[in-house]
Motif scaffolding. Structure first.
Motif, PDB file in Angstrom:
ATOM      1  N   VAL A 115       0.843  -1.206   0.000  1.00  0.00           N
ATOM      2  CA  VAL A 115       0.000   0.000   0.000  1.00  0.00           C
ATOM      3  C   VAL A 115       0.873   1.249   0.000  1.00  0.00           C
ATOM      4  CG1 VAL A 115      -1.667   1.321   1.347  1.00  0.00           C
ATOM      5  CG2 VAL A 115      -1.987  -1.129   1.036  1.00  0.00           C
ATOM      6  N   ARG A 116       1.976   1.210   0.736  1.00  0.00           N
ATOM      7  CA  ARG A 116       2.882   2.368   0.748  1.00  0.00           C
ATOM      8  C   ARG A 116       3.469   2.616  -0.641  1.00  0.00           C
ATOM      9  NH1 ARG A 116       7.600   4.085   4.914  1.00  0.00           N
ATOM     10  NH2 ARG A 116       8.601   5.566   3.546  1.00  0.00           N
ATOM     11  N   PHE A 175       0.397   8.447  -5.783  1.00  0.00           N
ATOM     12  CA  PHE A 175      -0.689   9.408  -5.590  1.00  0.00           C
ATOM     13  C   PHE A 175      -0.297  10.414  -4.513  1.00  0.00           C
ATOM     14  CE2 PHE A 175      -2.565   5.339  -6.862  1.00  0.00           C
ATOM     15  CZ  PHE A 175      -3.219   5.730  -8.017  1.00  0.00           C
ATOM     16  N   PRO A 176       0.406  11.472  -4.905  1.00  0.00           N
ATOM     17  CA  PRO A 176       0.913  12.434  -3.911  1.00  0.00           C
ATOM     18  C   PRO A 176      -0.188  13.101  -3.083  1.00  0.00           C
ATOM     19  CG  PRO A 176       1.806  12.895  -6.093  1.00  0.00           C
ATOM     20  CD  PRO A 176       0.809  11.804  -6.244  1.00  0.00           C
ATOM     21  N   SER A 188      -0.915  12.751   2.304  1.00  0.00           N
ATOM     22  CA  SER A 188      -1.092  13.605   3.483  1.00  0.00           C
ATOM     23  C   SER A 188      -2.250  13.149   4.368  1.00  0.00           C
ATOM     24  CB  SER A 188      -1.308  15.055   3.041  1.00  0.00           C
ATOM     25  OG  SER A 188      -2.478  15.135   2.242  1.00  0.00           O
ATOM     26  N   SER A 189      -2.860  12.036   4.066  1.00  0.00           N
ATOM     27  CA  SER A 189      -3.984  11.561   4.867  1.00  0.00           C
ATOM     28  C   SER A 189      -3.501  10.873   6.133  1.00  0.00           C
ATOM     29  CB  SER A 189      -4.846  10.593   4.049  1.00  0.00           C
ATOM     30  OG  SER A 189      -4.159   9.385   3.836  1.00  0.00           O
TER      31      SER A 189
END
Length: 83
Positions: free
Chosen positions: A21-22, A28-29, A33-34
């Motif tokens: 997932v990382r 997807f930049p 930030s989530s």
């Protein structure tokens, strides 16, 4: 003994999934930030940082691609097969 082996197998699968997932999040930049991305980064960094250090010592850490997840997958699979 079976329960311990099963628990470790599940743990290795979770770690593999978080690393995957990382890797996907890096494409997807805006999602980086989530809070979920922050959690994933916090959980995977203790595994990926030593892999990056190994690659740097071997001279393979240069460039715009981070190969530490690949090394982490390989090392985790080797460790899982040993256990």
């Amino acid at each position: 003994m079976y329960l311990i082996r099963l628990s470790l197998s599940i743990l290795f699968r979770i770690i593999d999934s978080l690393i995957l997932v990382r890797v996907l999040l890096s494409f997807f930049p805006t999602l980086q930030s989530s809070r979920i991305a922050y959690f994933i980064y916090q959980m995977t960094e203790p595994i990926l940082a030593p892999c990056r250090a190994i690659l740097d010592k071997l001279g393979l850490g240069m460039g715009m691609f981070d190969f530490s997840p690949i090394l982490a997958f390989v090392l985790l699979n080797i460790l899982q097969s040993i256990i």
